[in-house]
Design a protein around this motif. Structure first.
Motif, PDB file in Angstrom:
ATOM      1  N   TRP A  98      73.250 102.247 145.293  1.00 25.71           N
ATOM      2  CA  TRP A  98      72.165 101.605 144.549  1.00 25.71           C
ATOM      3  C   TRP A  98      72.563 101.395 143.087  1.00 25.71           C
ATOM      4  O   TRP A  98      72.480 100.279 142.554  1.00 25.71           O
ATOM      5  N   ASN A  99      72.995 102.463 142.445  1.00 22.85           N
ATOM      6  CA  ASN A  99      73.409 102.356 141.050  1.00 22.85           C
ATOM      7  C   ASN A  99      74.669 101.502 140.917  1.00 22.85           C
ATOM      8  O   ASN A  99      74.818 100.748 139.952  1.00 22.85           O
ATOM      9  N   GLY A 100      75.561 101.610 141.903  1.00 19.73           N
ATOM     10  CA  GLY A 100      76.774 100.800 141.867  1.00 19.73           C
ATOM     11  C   GLY A 100      76.485  99.318 141.922  1.00 19.73           C
ATOM     12  O   GLY A 100      77.164  98.509 141.274  1.00 19.73           O
ATOM     13  N   ALA A 101      75.449  98.941 142.685  1.00 20.53           N
ATOM     14  CA  ALA A 101      75.070  97.529 142.751  1.00 20.53           C
ATOM     15  C   ALA A 101      74.563  97.032 141.402  1.00 20.53           C
ATOM     16  O   ALA A 101      74.819  95.883 141.009  1.00 20.53           O
ATOM     17  N   LEU A 132      77.227  85.224 145.727  1.00 20.57           N
ATOM     18  CA  LEU A 132      77.492  85.312 147.164  1.00 20.57           C
ATOM     19  C   LEU A 132      78.421  86.467 147.508  1.00 20.57           C
ATOM     20  O   LEU A 132      78.197  87.189 148.485  1.00 20.57           O
ATOM     21  N   VAL A 133      79.467  86.664 146.712  1.00 14.43           N
ATOM     22  CA  VAL A 133      80.441  87.722 147.009  1.00 14.43           C
ATOM     23  C   VAL A 133      79.772  89.094 146.973  1.00 14.43           C
ATOM     24  O   VAL A 133      79.982  89.937 147.861  1.00 14.43           O
ATOM     25  N   ALA A 134      78.957  89.324 145.960  1.00 19.84           N
ATOM     26  CA  ALA A 134      78.270  90.609 145.844  1.00 19.84           C
ATOM     27  C   ALA A 134      77.322  90.827 147.016  1.00 19.84           C
ATOM     28  O   ALA A 134      77.205  91.940 147.539  1.00 19.84           O
ATOM     29  N   ARG A 135      76.655  89.775 147.452  1.00 22.70           N
ATOM     30  CA  ARG A 135      75.737  89.910 148.589  1.00 22.70           C
ATOM     31  C   ARG A 135      76.487  90.223 149.876  1.00 22.70           C
ATOM     32  O   ARG A 135      76.028  91.022 150.698  1.00 22.70           O
ATOM     33  N   VAL A 136      77.644  89.588 150.057  1.00 25.63           N
ATOM     34  CA  VAL A 136      78.440  89.855 151.258  1.00 25.63           C
ATOM     35  C   VAL A 136      78.887  91.314 151.284  1.00 25.63           C
ATOM     36  O   VAL A 136      78.773  92.002 152.312  1.00 25.63           O
ATOM     37  N   PHE A 137      79.386  91.791 150.150  1.00 23.11           N
ATOM     38  CA  PHE A 137      79.806  93.193 150.086  1.00 23.11           C
ATOM     39  C   PHE A 137      78.613  94.130 150.292  1.00 23.11           C
ATOM     40  O   PHE A 137      78.743  95.182 150.933  1.00 23.11           O
ATOM     41  N   GLY A 138      77.464  93.759 149.756  1.00 21.39           N
ATOM     42  CA  GLY A 138      76.268  94.573 149.955  1.00 21.39           C
ATOM     43  C   GLY A 138      75.879  94.661 151.420  1.00 21.39           C
ATOM     44  O   GLY A 138      75.499  95.727 151.917  1.00 21.39           O
ATOM     45  N   ASN A 139      75.985  93.535 152.132  1.00 15.81           N
ATOM     46  CA  ASN A 139      75.652  93.520 153.556  1.00 15.81           C
ATOM     47  C   ASN A 139      76.653  94.311 154.393  1.00 15.81           C
ATOM     48  O   ASN A 139      76.325  94.775 155.490  1.00 15.81           O
ATOM     49  N   ILE A 140      77.866  94.454 153.882  1.00 12.09           N
ATOM     50  CA  ILE A 140      78.875  95.256 154.590  1.00 12.09           C
ATOM     51  C   ILE A 140      78.691  96.740 154.292  1.00 12.09           C
ATOM     52  O   ILE A 140      78.665  97.577 155.200  1.00 12.09           O
ATOM     53  N   PHE A 141      78.532  97.057 153.020  1.00 14.97           N
ATOM     54  CA  PHE A 141      78.471  98.465 152.616  1.00 14.97           C
ATOM     55  C   PHE A 141      77.222  99.171 153.116  1.00 14.97           C
ATOM     56  O   PHE A 141      77.223 100.397 153.256  1.00 14.97           O
ATOM     57  N   ILE A 142      76.160  98.425 153.389  1.00 17.05           N
ATOM     58  CA  ILE A 142      74.936  99.083 153.846  1.00 17.05           C
ATOM     59  C   ILE A 142      75.145  99.783 155.189  1.00 17.05           C
ATOM     60  O   ILE A 142      74.482 100.777 155.502  1.00 17.05           O
ATOM     61  N   TRP A 143      76.121  99.295 155.961  1.00 17.43           N
ATOM     62  CA  TRP A 143      76.392  99.929 157.256  1.00 17.43           C
ATOM     63  C   TRP A 143      77.066 101.289 157.104  1.00 17.43           C
ATOM     64  O   TRP A 143      77.141 102.057 158.069  1.00 17.43           O
ATOM     65  N   SER A 144      77.557 101.587 155.908  1.00 10.98           N
ATOM     66  CA  SER A 144      78.132 102.917 155.686  1.00 10.98           C
ATOM     67  C   SER A 144      77.064 104.002 155.799  1.00 10.98           C
ATOM     68  O   SER A 144      77.383 105.160 156.094  1.00 10.98           O
ATOM     69  N   PHE A 189      62.978  93.394 151.576  1.00  7.30           N
ATOM     70  CA  PHE A 189      62.061  92.407 152.157  1.00  7.30           C
ATOM     71  C   PHE A 189      61.109  91.868 151.094  1.00  7.30           C
ATOM     72  O   PHE A 189      60.817  90.664 151.060  1.00  7.30           O
ATOM     73  N   GLN A 190      60.608  92.750 150.239  1.00  9.44           N
ATOM     74  CA  GLN A 190      59.710  92.316 149.174  1.00  9.44           C
ATOM     75  C   GLN A 190      60.439  91.468 148.137  1.00  9.44           C
ATOM     76  O   GLN A 190      59.842  90.596 147.512  1.00  9.44           O
ATOM     77  N   ARG A 191      61.728  91.720 147.992  1.00 12.62           N
ATOM     78  CA  ARG A 191      62.512  90.986 146.995  1.00 12.62           C
ATOM     79  C   ARG A 191      62.927  89.614 147.496  1.00 12.62           C
ATOM     80  O   ARG A 191      62.870  88.628 146.759  1.00 12.62           O
ATOM     81  N   GLN A 192      63.357  89.530 148.759  1.00 14.37           N
ATOM     82  CA  GLN A 192      63.846  88.261 149.302  1.00 14.37           C
ATOM     83  C   GLN A 192      63.675  88.270 150.817  1.00 14.37           C
ATOM     84  O   GLN A 192      64.381  88.994 151.525  1.00 14.37           O
ATOM     85  N   VAL A 193      62.746  87.457 151.295  1.00 13.06           N
ATOM     86  CA  VAL A 193      62.438  87.450 152.726  1.00 13.06           C
ATOM     87  C   VAL A 193      63.590  86.859 153.529  1.00 13.06           C
ATOM     88  O   VAL A 193      63.980  87.386 154.576  1.00 13.06           O
ATOM     89  N   VAL A 194      64.147  85.753 153.043  1.00 14.87           N
ATOM     90  CA  VAL A 194      65.246  85.095 153.752  1.00 14.87           C
ATOM     91  C   VAL A 194      66.558  85.746 153.322  1.00 14.87           C
ATOM     92  O   VAL A 194      67.228  85.310 152.383  1.00 14.87           O
ATOM     93  N   ALA A 195      66.903  86.820 153.996  1.00 10.17           N
ATOM     94  CA  ALA A 195      68.126  87.562 153.685  1.00 10.17           C
ATOM     95  C   ALA A 195      68.462  88.456 154.866  1.00 10.17           C
ATOM     96  O   ALA A 195      67.628  88.710 155.745  1.00 10.17           O
ATOM     97  N   LEU A 196      69.687  88.941 154.875  1.00  9.54           N
ATOM     98  CA  LEU A 196      70.142  89.786 155.979  1.00  9.54           C
ATOM     99  C   LEU A 196      69.996  91.276 155.690  1.00  9.54           C
ATOM    100  O   LEU A 196      69.867  92.073 156.622  1.00  9.54           O
ATOM    101  N   GLN A 197      70.009  91.656 154.411  1.00 14.84           N
ATOM    102  CA  GLN A 197      70.113  93.078 154.103  1.00 14.84           C
ATOM    103  C   GLN A 197      68.902  93.874 154.569  1.00 14.84           C
ATOM    104  O   GLN A 197      69.049  94.995 155.063  1.00 14.84           O
ATOM    105  N   TRP A 198      67.706  93.317 154.447  1.00 13.66           N
ATOM    106  CA  TRP A 198      66.536  94.071 154.902  1.00 13.66           C
ATOM    107  C   TRP A 198      66.530  94.192 156.424  1.00 13.66           C
ATOM    108  O   TRP A 198      66.073  95.202 156.973  1.00 13.66           O
ATOM    109  N   ILE A 199      67.066  93.186 157.108  1.00 11.54           N
ATOM    110  CA  ILE A 199      67.177  93.275 158.569  1.00 11.54           C
ATOM    111  C   ILE A 199      68.166  94.375 158.948  1.00 11.54           C
ATOM    112  O   ILE A 199      67.897  95.208 159.827  1.00 11.54           O
ATOM    113  N   PHE A 200      69.316  94.380 158.284  1.00 13.39           N
ATOM    114  CA  PHE A 200      70.308  95.421 158.542  1.00 13.39           C
ATOM    115  C   PHE A 200      69.735  96.808 158.260  1.00 13.39           C
ATOM    116  O   PHE A 200      69.985  97.765 159.006  1.00 13.39           O
ATOM    117  N   ALA A 201      68.977  96.916 157.175  1.00 14.43           N
ATOM    118  CA  ALA A 201      68.410  98.216 156.802  1.00 14.43           C
ATOM    119  C   ALA A 201      67.469  98.738 157.877  1.00 14.43           C
ATOM    120  O   ALA A 201      67.502  99.927 158.230  1.00 14.43           O
TER     121      ALA A 201
END
Length: 203
Positions: free
Chosen positions: A92-95, A104-116, A149-161
């Motif tokens: 969280w703080n790292g982001a 886009l690059v930061a979002r891609v890395f965020g979507n990958i790192f969340i699986w950790s 989800f509250q921040r951005q509905v059309v996104a992958l990260q909340w689905i992954f979460a």
């Protein structure tokens, strides 16, 4: 929960007092480092805050691997709960620390790192059968999902979460229910008894 841990320092049972006192130094250091993190975070000193989080992660990881067998009422508030929070807080703080975190690059890395989070939680669930860590990371994953989800509905990260939350919750329940029922869940088949392995006796 930490108040409950502190009360065990004054328990009438010697084993509870010993267990609570054994994690005391790490517990105090965790609170001091967490206080330092908050002071740095609210002042937007994210790089220094990240360093404090990493130091606390090392402190709590050392505590976990040295004292992971203590009773859950000591383990959860003093060990697994703070460790789970610190692990997620590093990302969280790292982001926030990374410049241009909305590209886009930061979002891609965020979507990958969340699986950790799933990998980290699965390790403790499988290796140590620690349902307290599983529940803690489940709640934190749900919090990430709601926030994204509250921040951005059309996104992958909340689905992954939410997917991570569901998987961790299922694995945690599989471990927790037998533990609460007093049964030991075994991942491998037990060895056959000596009578089953013995050759047939001839008359």
């Amino acid at each position: 929960m930490q108040f409950g841990y502190i009360t065990h320092l004054f328990s009438g049972k010697a084993e509870n007092v010993y267990a609570a006192a054994s994690v005391g130094s790490h517990f105090i250091l965790n609170n001091l480092l967490h206080f330092a993190f908050v002071m740095l975070f609210v002042r937007s000193h994210f790089h220094w805050a990240e360093l404090v989080l990493v130091l606390n992660f090392v402190n709590l990881s050392s505590l976990y691997f040295r004292h992971h067998t203590y009773a859950r009422f000591i383990h959860a508030p003093a060990v697994s709960g703070p460790l789970a929070w610190t692990f997620v807080a590093i990302y969280w703080n790292g982001a926030l620390m990374v410049p241009h975190q909305h590209n886009l690059v930061a979002r891609v890395f965020g979507n990958i790192f969340i699986w950790s989070i799933l990998a980290y939680g699965s390790f403790f669930i499988v290796a140590y059968k620690d349902y307290t860590m599983g529940f803690a990371l489940t709640v934190l994953s749900a919090a990430i999902g709601v926030a994204q989800f509250q921040r951005q509905v059309v996104a992958l990260q909340w689905i992954f979460a939410f997917v991570i939350m569901a998987l961790l919750f299922v694995m945690t329940v599989v471990i927790a229910v037998p533990a609460w029922a007093g049964r030991d869940l075994r991942w491998r088949r037990t060895a056959q008894t000596d009578s089953e392995r013995a050759p047939l006796l001839t008359e």
